[in-house]
Write a protein that holds these residues in place. Sequence first.
Motif, PDB file in Angstrom:
ATOM      1  N   MET B 314     100.303 -35.549  50.475  1.00  0.00           N
ATOM      2  CA  MET B 314     101.528 -36.304  50.231  1.00  0.00           C
ATOM      3  C   MET B 314     101.762 -37.329  51.338  1.00  0.00           C
ATOM      4  O   MET B 314     102.550 -38.251  51.190  1.00  0.00           O
ATOM      5  N   THR B 334      97.024 -35.794  45.851  1.00  0.00           N
ATOM      6  CA  THR B 334      97.647 -34.480  45.776  1.00  0.00           C
ATOM      7  C   THR B 334      97.159 -33.682  44.571  1.00  0.00           C
ATOM      8  O   THR B 334      96.854 -32.492  44.676  1.00  0.00           O
ATOM      9  N   LEU B 335      97.064 -34.352  43.428  1.00  0.00           N
ATOM     10  CA  LEU B 335      96.678 -33.636  42.215  1.00  0.00           C
ATOM     11  C   LEU B 335      95.272 -33.070  42.333  1.00  0.00           C
ATOM     12  O   LEU B 335      95.023 -31.911  42.009  1.00  0.00           O
ATOM     13  N   ARG B 338      95.314 -30.085  44.482  1.00  0.00           N
ATOM     14  CA  ARG B 338      95.828 -28.914  43.763  1.00  0.00           C
ATOM     15  C   ARG B 338      94.747 -28.375  42.823  1.00  0.00           C
ATOM     16  O   ARG B 338      94.537 -27.161  42.738  1.00  0.00           O
ATOM     17  N   TYR B 344     101.025 -24.475  46.379  1.00  0.00           N
ATOM     18  CA  TYR B 344     101.914 -25.030  47.404  1.00  0.00           C
ATOM     19  C   TYR B 344     103.345 -24.596  47.128  1.00  0.00           C
ATOM     20  O   TYR B 344     103.935 -24.963  46.120  1.00  0.00           O
ATOM     21  N   HIS B 352     111.235 -30.535  46.333  1.00  0.00           N
ATOM     22  CA  HIS B 352     109.798 -30.642  46.114  1.00  0.00           C
ATOM     23  C   HIS B 352     109.224 -29.649  45.115  1.00  0.00           C
ATOM     24  O   HIS B 352     108.081 -29.790  44.707  1.00  0.00           O
TER      25      HIS B 352
END
Lengths: 357, 526
Positions: B314, B334-335, B338, B344, B352
Amino acid sequence: MGNLRGKLLPPALAIVFSMLLCGLALVISGANPLSAFGAMVTQVGKGTTLVDIINSTGIYYIAALAVAIGFQMNLFNIGVEGQYRVAAVVAAVVGGSIALPPGIHTLVIIIVGALAGAAWAAIPAILKVTRGVNEVISTIMMNGLAIGFSAYLIRRDVFGELRGNNIRTPEIPSSGWMPGISFGGSGTMFGFLFVAVALGIGYWIMMNRTRFGFELRASGESSTAASAGGVNAKKMVLVSMLLSGAIAGLIGLPEMLGRDHTFSLNFTAGIGFSGIAIALLGRNHPGGIAFGALLWAFLDKSGLALDNVGVPREIVTIMQGSIVLSVVVAYEVVRRVELAAEQRRVGRELGTVGGAA
Amino acid sequence: MSSSTSVRTDDPPAVVLTGITKRFPGVVANSDVHLTVRRGEVHALCGENGAGKSTLMKILYGMQAPDEGTIEVNGEQVRFRTPSDAIKAGIGMVHQHFMLADNLTVQENVVLGAEALHGIGQKARKRIIELSGRTGLNVDPGVLVEQLGVADRQRVEILKVLYRGAKVIILDEPTAVLVPQEVNELFDTVRGMQEQGYTFLFISHKLDEVRAIADSVTVIRRGTTVGSADPKTVSSRQLAEMMVGSELPSPETRESTVTDKVVLDVKGLKLMTPDGSRPILDDVDLVVRSGEVVGIAGVEGNGQTELVETIMGMRKAGSGTITLLDKDLTKLGTLARREAGIGYVPEDRHRHGLLLTQPLWYNRILGYQTRKPAAKGIWLDTDGAKKDTERIVSEFDVRTPGIDVPAAALSGGNQQKLVVGRELSGNPVLLIASHPTRGVDVGAQALIWDEIKRARAAGLAVLLISADLDELIGLSDTIKVMLRGRLVADADPNTVTPEDLGSAMTGAGSTSAAVHETAVVEEGEN
């Protein structure tokens, strides 16, 4: 049940409230509000008014969809106005200068319109993504540029031609037209309305059933949560702005493909701004927008009857403005009440479940 | 120990609350609360988060009106409509989050809103100096608040209420922002003021502190007072069981499950402030192995948030590499991180973690919009998402009437259980948990701890950031101390005490063999 009420109550209240407000304005200006409203309603059955309202609804609907895509992620595309104007000129110029078989010709014009709208919207999108320029300001400026740019394109030494005392682009050959449904003396319904309906369905599917729609809504709801959830904010700004511009590029086409077959000085302006109001009125929901567009078109077209009963037609503008204002207020009030009610309900249901937590 | 000599029993009590009831949408209301605070005592009000302590104090401070019940101050029944009524009756409140203007001086902050008392000039200054002695504040009233440390800011807050004539002072979770050493100083101040006749209402859920400072304790549970205790005879465990009404959870993990398989490998991570003037993260190296919980201790604002957000992609690191199971994440978004297997749990679930106005099942999709069971290709799988949300709701005991209610309607603990449940689904290899039990009730806390332990035993690598040092020590296999953007010390959770960690966190240096300094921190101006 309560959910539906929450959706329908605010606009209904807002319309009643704004009618009262307009009635008051009419009384103050010395007119009879009842005869004014009566004249508007009876106007619907006269001449081509009904078909005009339906045609107008379709155009407003497309405009509001274009705005709503941006609104879903709190992106304010005020530039729909400029995007559809530029797209209309470009589509008219391209459509009038090529020869293709029927159907394909129409399709090409539609695609060119969408691409031109997207291209015009790409400028503020890129500015926002790379330099952080506020899209409200840049799209408003692009609207100003669009007026000049389109006026330039239809100059006689560029693409335009003089017909009578009107300047316009070369007429699109009949292979590029889109046939409508004729009701004889009551007017002709634009064939493009079916495209508008398809756009509405596509919009609903996109928002509710696709990953892109999810990311768009998540960004609008909470940009921080969206970014933690892996949504790329810049990509969303770019894509939604381009999509919004592409749809905006179609706004001028119902009239162009179904009636005018050219872009001239008589081009209908201001639809982009109406689209903003209608998207607000319809809460970005495809059904709500359809209703808002219909209401807007009704007020526009049957407002013409007001002159006959000696009432200034501008009262319609007051009514449109007050509806939007009251709808925004009413939705916010209802939203807060509902959230509190929901929390109470959850609290009550859990209270009966019990157990130490 | 606390001095009970100044507690006078023959006078009418300073504050008596009788039968206070407050109905409130959604959250635990107060029902039939009884509380008696004698003059000159330190009275602790204990209860877990969400038990109704804050509501009760808001009622006493005039911020909310009770639906039923009476308030007596010094034997007289009163009715507070606004906080200024309460202040007039001699009740002052020090909020957990300081309400100070950084760019004003101590004097300006104190006088602000109370100009009528002693003006804003020399008279006010004299009064402030006179009062600051009582709070142990040894700074000139002309000093800017931004130059003060946390403990002194708290004294300024106390000074503010004294200046307004408070005799009864409500301290709302005053130690939450302090490290152990500062807590001791605060307690010295409180005892000193107690001897001068002030009465304190001390709100806390930290039981050791309550026992150390209070003369009497009232426990509140699920909105009602469940009893009082003598802090000298009761144990922390007994108190806690009164608070919870059942057996207590403990963060303690049993045996080590650490393997030598490196899951997360961070090397030389650097992050500058947006203006590029100073580093927020300075050359951070960090390894988390499969089955290991690595805890990061630190005073808030030393770069923990930024470390997590940089690992999550981020924030964009200036330099350094981030590797997850031999996969280089450094350049990914970020994706993609993940999808590579990071779960997270963000420190602020509202900002968030959740889409608050959306239903629970819609929140299940967030962060998983490309993966099963929430998506199939570019299409959302709403049925899959709903089914899996049902699973989370039952496995993680999320108390909700259904999965169609908006996330905002749930209590904090249930929201957090939903977030933890979501982030543990899809078999992540690494869980980043920032303050996973902050602001949640004890029941949710126990469940979240259990789930983290279970996932750890199954080989999950966990990076844990927490301000709750007990949680950190209890759950972690390795503790690292973060100070000014650097990992400055390692601590052994088996032997380290919260006090040792506290000194390492403030940069006071190692005070125990359990803390090994790994880096020397230059004394900077920040």
